[in-house]
Design an enzyme around this catalytic site. Structure first.
Site, mmCIF file in Angstrom:
data_model
loop_
_atom_site.group_PDB
_atom_site.id
_atom_site.type_symbol
_atom_site.label_atom_id
_atom_site.label_comp_id
_atom_site.label_asym_id
_atom_site.label_seq_id
_atom_site.Cartn_x
_atom_site.Cartn_y
_atom_site.Cartn_z
ATOM 1 N N LYS A 111 0.840 -1.208 0.000
ATOM 2 C CA LYS A 111 0.000 0.000 0.000
ATOM 3 C C LYS A 111 0.868 1.248 0.000
ATOM 4 C CE LYS A 111 -4.401 -1.326 1.840
ATOM 5 N NZ LYS A 111 -5.731 -0.807 1.849
ATOM 6 N N LYS A 193 -2.938 -11.930 -7.433
ATOM 7 C CA LYS A 193 -3.828 -12.826 -6.693
ATOM 8 C C LYS A 193 -5.294 -12.550 -7.031
ATOM 9 C CE LYS A 193 -5.138 -12.143 -2.329
ATOM 10 N NZ LYS A 193 -5.370 -12.137 -0.898
ATOM 11 N N LYS A 196 -10.998 -10.276 -3.715
ATOM 12 C CA LYS A 196 -12.317 -9.643 -3.706
ATOM 13 C C LYS A 196 -12.215 -8.136 -3.680
ATOM 14 C CE LYS A 196 -12.239 -11.023 1.038
ATOM 15 N NZ LYS A 196 -12.497 -12.169 1.842
HETATM 16 P P1 AMP Z 1 -9.101 -12.897 2.788
HETATM 17 O O1 AMP Z 1 -10.123 -12.991 1.726
HETATM 18 O O2 AMP Z 1 -7.962 -12.032 2.431
HETATM 19 O O3 AMP Z 1 -9.670 -12.640 4.153
HETATM 20 O O4 AMP Z 1 -8.514 -14.356 2.893
HETATM 21 C C1 AMP Z 1 -9.165 -15.388 3.574
HETATM 22 C C2 AMP Z 1 -8.411 -16.660 3.361
HETATM 23 O O5 AMP Z 1 -8.483 -17.029 1.972
HETATM 24 C C3 AMP Z 1 -6.925 -16.557 3.703
HETATM 25 O O6 AMP Z 1 -6.484 -17.779 4.249
HETATM 26 C C4 AMP Z 1 -6.307 -16.297 2.365
HETATM 27 O O7 AMP Z 1 -4.957 -16.701 2.329
HETATM 28 C C5 AMP Z 1 -7.179 -17.138 1.435
HETATM 29 N N1 AMP Z 1 -7.176 -16.582 0.068
HETATM 30 C C6 AMP Z 1 -7.600 -15.354 -0.311
HETATM 31 N N2 AMP Z 1 -7.434 -15.159 -1.636
HETATM 32 C C7 AMP Z 1 -6.862 -16.298 -2.095
HETATM 33 C C8 AMP Z 1 -6.419 -16.732 -3.392
HETATM 34 N N3 AMP Z 1 -6.520 -15.960 -4.464
HETATM 35 N N4 AMP Z 1 -5.869 -17.964 -3.486
HETATM 36 C C9 AMP Z 1 -5.775 -18.770 -2.406
HETATM 37 N N5 AMP Z 1 -6.154 -18.434 -1.176
HETATM 38 C C10 AMP Z 1 -6.704 -17.218 -1.000
#
Ligand code: AMP
Ligand code: TRP
Length: 328
Positions: A111, A193, A196
Site C-alpha cells: 500500500k 492474486k 475480492k
Molecule cells: P481474505 O479474503 O484475504 O480474508 O482471505 C481469507 C483466506 O483465503 C486466507 O487464508 C487467504 O490466504 C485465502 N485466500 C484469499 N485469496 C486467495 C487466493 N486468491 N488464493 C488462495 N487463497 C486465497
C-alpha cells in the site's frame, strides 16, 4: 485432538480463491481436528466499508461457511466482534510488537509503495489483532493461503517474545498452507492474486456469481501465445492457474490433466475448467439458499460465540495476571 483456527475477512463477497485456498481446507480438517473458524469482521474496518454492504457480506459469508460444509455441531463458528476479548488482547499484543516488524509486512509495504494516502492506523496494526485472534485460542495449526503466512509468522514471533518476557503463556502456532491452490490468481491478470478487493471484476469469480457469468469469466481468462496446455507458471501463468483451479476442484492431478489436454486447444481446456467451476457454484448456491431459508444464522453464531468466549476469557485473564494488570 489438535486444534486448528482460521478466519476470513469478509470485506466483499467470498471468491473462488477463498474457497480453494481456505474454506475447502477448513471443511476437510474438521474431521481430524478441533476447528475454530470465525468471521473476521473487525478486520474489514481497516478500510472503509459501506455499513449496509458490510452487513450483507457478513450474512452471506456465514451462510457460505455452512454451505461449504462447516458443521456448527463439530466446529466452533462465530463472529469476531461477538468475542470482545480479541480486541482487548489485540491492544496488549500491539504493545509487544515493534513498529519495525509492522513496517515489514508485505500488505502494508504494498500500500505504501502504491502511494496510498488514506491508510488507517487500524490497517497498520491489524497483524497484531490477527495475532490475538490466533493466540487467544492456543491452536496448533493455522490453515491460511500463501498471503497470510507472513502474519502467522509475526504471530509466532510475538508469542515467543511474550512467553520469554512473562513466562509460558501462548502455544506457538504453525501456519498450514495448502499444497495446491494456496494462491489462485486473477483470471484477467494471472500475475496477481484473485482478490475480492479487485476492482476488475472479470478476473475474480465470486461464489455467488451467476453460473453463466462465472463461465464467461473462465472462457475469457487471459492465456498466452504458446498454445499448448502445460504447467509452466513462469511463461504460461494463465494456463497454470487454470490447471490449478481444475485440479483443486476435480481432485485430478496436474500431470493427469496435462496429459489429457496438451494436444487440445485452449478453448476445449477452458470449457472443462468452466464446467468444474459451474458445477461447484450450482451446488454451493443451492445449499446457500437452503440455509438462508432455514433462518439459522443467528442461532449458529450465538452458539459459537458462547463456546469461543469461554476459551478467550480464560486466556485473557491469564495474560492480564501475567503482565500485572490485576491486583492480588
Ligand atoms: P481474505 O479474503 O484475504 O480474508 O482471505 C481469507 C483466506 O483465503 C486466507 O487464508 C487467504 O490466504 C485465502 N485466500 C484469499 N485469496 C486467495 C487466493 N486468491 N488464493 C488462495 N487463497 C486465497
Ligand atoms: N487477516 C486474514 C485475511 O485477511 C483474516 C484473519 C484474521 C485470520 N484473523 C485471522 C486468518 C486469524 C487466520 C487466523 O485473510
Amino acid at each position: 485432538m489438535k486444534r486448528m483456527l482460521s478466519g476470513i475477512k469478509p470485506s466483499g463477497q467470498l471468491t473462488l480463491g477463498n474457497y480453494i485456498g481456505a474454506l475447502r481446507e477448513f471443511v476437510k480438517y474438521q474431521n481430524d481436528y478441533e476447528m475454530i473458524v470465525f468471521i473476521a469482521n473487525l478486520h474489514t474496518l481497516t478500510v472503509y466499508q459501506d455499513p449496509k454492504e458490510l452487513s450483507q457480506n457478513l450474512k452471506d459469508t456465514i451462510a457460505l461457511y455452512l454451505a461449504c460444509g462447516l458443521d456448527p455441531n463439530r466446529s466452533t463458528i462465530f463472529m469476531q466482534s461477538d468475542v470482545m476479548e480479541h480486541a482487548q488482547l489485540g491492544f496488549i499484543l500491539s504493545c509487544n510488537t515493534y513498529m519495525g516488524e509492522l513496517n515489514r509486512m508485505t500488505q502494508y509495504k504494498d500500500k505504501l509503495a502504491k502511494g496510498e494516502e488514506s491508510m488507517t492506523s487500524g490497517f497498520y496494526v491489524y497483524p497484531t489483532l490477527m495475532a490475538s485472534d490466533i493466540l487467544i485460542y492456543d491452536p496448533d495449526f493455522v490453515p491460511v493461503g500463501e498471503d497470510q503466512k507472513q502474519h502467522v509468522e509475526l504471530t509466532r514471533d510475538v508469542a515467543m517474545r511474550f512467553n520469554n518476557r512473562y513466562g509460558e503463556t501462548f502455544k506457538i502456532p504453525q501456519p498450514l498452507i495448502p499444497k495446491i491452490g494456496a494462491r489462485i490468481m486473477s483470471l484477467s491478470d494471472p500475475t496477481k492474486k484473485m482478490s475480492k478487493s479487485d476492482e476488475q471484476d472479470k478476473g475474480c469469480i465470486y461464489l455467488l456469481d451467476k453460473p453463466e457469468v462465472a463461465r464467461k469469466k473462465v472462457m475469457s481468462a487471459i492465456t498466452d501465445l504458446v498454445g499448448k496446455v502445460q504447467y509452466d507458471p513462469i511463461n504460461q501463468p494463465g494456463i497454470a492457474n487454470l490447471l490449478v483451479i481444475h485440479s483443486a476442484l476435480s481432485g485430478r492431478s496436474i500431470e493427469n490433466l496435462v496429459k489429457e489436454f496438451e494436444g487440445q486447444g485452449y478453448g476445449t481446456f477452458k470449457k472443462a475448467v468452466a464446467d468444474e467451476v459451474v458445477k461447484l457454484l450450482i451446488d454451493l448456491q443451492a445449499k446457500y439458499n437452503d440455509i438462508l431459508n432455514q433462518h439459522i444464522l443467528d442461532k449458529v453464531l450465538a452458539q459459537g460465540a458462547v463456546k469461543a468466549r469461554v476459551l478467550a476469557h480464560q486466556k485473557l485473564k491469564l495474560v492480564e495476571t501475567k503482565i500485572g494488570l490485576t491486583i492480588d
